[in-house]
Design a protein around this motif. Structure first.
Motif, PDB file in Angstrom:
ATOM      1  N   UNK A  30      50.208 -67.256  -5.168  1.00  0.00           N
ATOM      2  CA  UNK A  30      49.382 -66.062  -5.055  1.00  0.00           C
ATOM      3  C   UNK A  30      50.073 -64.853  -5.687  1.00  0.00           C
ATOM      4  N   UNK A  31      51.336 -64.665  -5.375  1.00  0.00           N
ATOM      5  CA  UNK A  31      52.082 -63.540  -5.919  1.00  0.00           C
ATOM      6  C   UNK A  31      52.259 -63.618  -7.421  1.00  0.00           C
ATOM      7  N   UNK A  32      52.463 -64.822  -7.938  1.00  0.00           N
ATOM      8  CA  UNK A  32      52.668 -65.007  -9.374  1.00  0.00           C
ATOM      9  C   UNK A  32      51.384 -64.906 -10.179  1.00  0.00           C
ATOM     10  N   UNK A  33      50.276 -65.301  -9.560  1.00  0.00           N
ATOM     11  CA  UNK A  33      48.996 -65.330 -10.264  1.00  0.00           C
ATOM     12  C   UNK A  33      48.214 -64.029 -10.074  1.00  0.00           C
ATOM     13  N   UNK A  35      46.214 -63.532  -7.350  1.00  0.00           N
ATOM     14  CA  UNK A  35      44.983 -63.909  -6.651  1.00  0.00           C
ATOM     15  C   UNK A  35      45.340 -64.046  -5.178  1.00  0.00           C
ATOM     16  N   UNK A  36      44.462 -63.595  -4.303  1.00  0.00           N
ATOM     17  CA  UNK A  36      44.767 -63.628  -2.875  1.00  0.00           C
ATOM     18  C   UNK A  36      44.956 -65.057  -2.367  1.00  0.00           C
ATOM     19  N   UNK A  37      45.754 -65.171  -1.323  1.00  0.00           N
ATOM     20  CA  UNK A  37      45.968 -66.469  -0.678  1.00  0.00           C
ATOM     21  C   UNK A  37      44.636 -67.031  -0.187  1.00  0.00           C
ATOM     22  N   UNK A  38      43.784 -66.164   0.330  1.00  0.00           N
ATOM     23  CA  UNK A  38      42.476 -66.600   0.835  1.00  0.00           C
ATOM     24  C   UNK A  38      41.663 -67.236  -0.292  1.00  0.00           C
ATOM     25  N   UNK A  39      41.611 -66.585  -1.454  1.00  0.00           N
ATOM     26  CA  UNK A  39      40.836 -67.141  -2.567  1.00  0.00           C
ATOM     27  C   UNK A  39      41.439 -68.430  -3.095  1.00  0.00           C
ATOM     28  N   UNK A  40      42.764 -68.508  -3.141  1.00  0.00           N
ATOM     29  CA  UNK A  40      43.403 -69.755  -3.561  1.00  0.00           C
ATOM     30  C   UNK A  40      43.144 -70.865  -2.550  1.00  0.00           C
ATOM     31  N   UNK A  41      43.111 -70.519  -1.278  1.00  0.00           N
ATOM     32  CA  UNK A  41      42.831 -71.496  -0.233  1.00  0.00           C
ATOM     33  C   UNK A  41      41.411 -72.054  -0.370  1.00  0.00           C
ATOM     34  N   UNK A  42      40.465 -71.193  -0.684  1.00  0.00           N
ATOM     35  CA  UNK A  42      39.076 -71.633  -0.909  1.00  0.00           C
ATOM     36  C   UNK A  42      39.048 -72.640  -2.054  1.00  0.00           C
ATOM     37  N   UNK A  43      39.760 -72.333  -3.124  1.00  0.00           N
ATOM     38  CA  UNK A  43      39.829 -73.248  -4.271  1.00  0.00           C
ATOM     39  C   UNK A  43      40.506 -74.556  -3.869  1.00  0.00           C
ATOM     40  N   UNK A  44      41.635 -74.449  -3.203  1.00  0.00           N
ATOM     41  CA  UNK A  44      42.424 -75.619  -2.786  1.00  0.00           C
ATOM     42  C   UNK A  44      41.632 -76.568  -1.896  1.00  0.00           C
ATOM     43  N   UNK A  45      40.769 -76.014  -1.059  1.00  0.00           N
ATOM     44  CA  UNK A  45      39.989 -76.824  -0.115  1.00  0.00           C
ATOM     45  C   UNK A  45      38.621 -77.231  -0.648  1.00  0.00           C
ATOM     46  N   UNK A  46      38.456 -77.126  -1.963  1.00  0.00           N
ATOM     47  CA  UNK A  46      37.213 -77.551  -2.638  1.00  0.00           C
ATOM     48  C   UNK A  46      35.990 -76.811  -2.118  1.00  0.00           C
ATOM     49  N   UNK A  48      35.290 -73.599  -3.384  1.00  0.00           N
ATOM     50  CA  UNK A  48      34.951 -72.583  -4.384  1.00  0.00           C
ATOM     51  C   UNK A  48      33.644 -72.950  -5.076  1.00  0.00           C
ATOM     52  N   UNK A  49      32.809 -71.963  -5.264  1.00  0.00           N
ATOM     53  CA  UNK A  49      31.546 -72.171  -5.968  1.00  0.00           C
ATOM     54  C   UNK A  49      31.661 -71.779  -7.432  1.00  0.00           C
ATOM     55  N   UNK A  50      32.676 -70.999  -7.758  1.00  0.00           N
ATOM     56  CA  UNK A  50      32.909 -70.546  -9.126  1.00  0.00           C
ATOM     57  C   UNK A  50      34.365 -70.126  -9.255  1.00  0.00           C
ATOM     58  N   UNK A  51      34.851 -70.108 -10.488  1.00  0.00           N
ATOM     59  CA  UNK A  51      36.205 -69.636 -10.756  1.00  0.00           C
ATOM     60  C   UNK A  51      36.208 -68.999 -12.138  1.00  0.00           C
ATOM     61  N   UNK A  52      36.861 -67.875 -12.266  1.00  0.00           N
ATOM     62  CA  UNK A  52      36.953 -67.185 -13.551  1.00  0.00           C
ATOM     63  C   UNK A  52      37.907 -67.929 -14.470  1.00  0.00           C
ATOM     64  N   UNK A  53      37.597 -67.917 -15.754  1.00  0.00           N
ATOM     65  CA  UNK A  53      38.500 -68.526 -16.731  1.00  0.00           C
ATOM     66  C   UNK A  53      39.873 -67.867 -16.683  1.00  0.00           C
ATOM     67  N   UNK A  54      39.904 -66.559 -16.466  1.00  0.00           N
ATOM     68  CA  UNK A  54      41.188 -65.858 -16.416  1.00  0.00           C
ATOM     69  C   UNK A  54      42.026 -66.346 -15.228  1.00  0.00           C
ATOM     70  N   UNK A  55      41.375 -66.670 -14.117  1.00  0.00           N
ATOM     71  CA  UNK A  55      42.086 -67.205 -12.950  1.00  0.00           C
ATOM     72  C   UNK A  55      42.595 -68.607 -13.246  1.00  0.00           C
ATOM     73  N   UNK A  56      41.755 -69.436 -13.851  1.00  0.00           N
ATOM     74  CA  UNK A  56      42.178 -70.784 -14.228  1.00  0.00           C
ATOM     75  C   UNK A  56      43.375 -70.725 -15.166  1.00  0.00           C
ATOM     76  N   UNK A  57      43.285 -69.847 -16.157  1.00  0.00           N
ATOM     77  CA  UNK A  57      44.369 -69.715 -17.128  1.00  0.00           C
ATOM     78  C   UNK A  57      45.662 -69.300 -16.435  1.00  0.00           C
ATOM     79  N   UNK A  58      45.578 -68.330 -15.534  1.00  0.00           N
ATOM     80  CA  UNK A  58      46.772 -67.844 -14.834  1.00  0.00           C
ATOM     81  C   UNK A  58      47.395 -68.935 -13.968  1.00  0.00           C
ATOM     82  N   UNK A  59      46.571 -69.669 -13.234  1.00  0.00           N
ATOM     83  CA  UNK A  59      47.070 -70.758 -12.381  1.00  0.00           C
ATOM     84  C   UNK A  59      47.744 -71.823 -13.246  1.00  0.00           C
ATOM     85  N   UNK A  60      47.076 -72.205 -14.324  1.00  0.00           N
ATOM     86  CA  UNK A  60      47.626 -73.247 -15.198  1.00  0.00           C
ATOM     87  C   UNK A  60      48.916 -72.787 -15.871  1.00  0.00           C
TER      88      UNK A  60
END
Length: 75
Positions: A30-33, A35-46, A48-60
């Motif tokens: 979360x700190x490196x990307x 993005x809030x821990x809450x939003x990453x948790x939503x993604x992690x737990x499947x 998420x209904x959408x994700x920004x390309x910029x967020x995907x790029x940052x995580x990757x």
């Protein structure tokens, strides 16, 4: 159809597995990307209904992986 079934997109996020492989916590990511821990948790737990390309790029970039390593089609 239950709400859980309605939300199932057939896409699985492997964030937990990638974090374990890299010895990193969700809080650290979360700190490196930036993005809030809450939003990453939503993604992690499947949930998420959408994700920004910029967020995907940052995580990757932080996890040194490709989008296909993070998101996979499940059966």
């Amino acid at each position: 159809m239950s709400p859980a079934e309605a939300e199932n997109t057939g896409i699985h996020c492997r964030l937990d597995e990638l974090l374990v492989e890299r010895g990193m916590t969700l809080t650290e990511l979360s700190g490196l990307v930036g993005v809030s821990v809450v939003n990453l948790s939503v993604l992690k737990n499947d949930r998420a209904r959408a994700i920004r390309y910029s967020t995907l790029e940052a995580i990757c970039r932080v996890l040194d992986c490709q989008v296909g390593d993070l998101l996979v089609v499940s059966d």
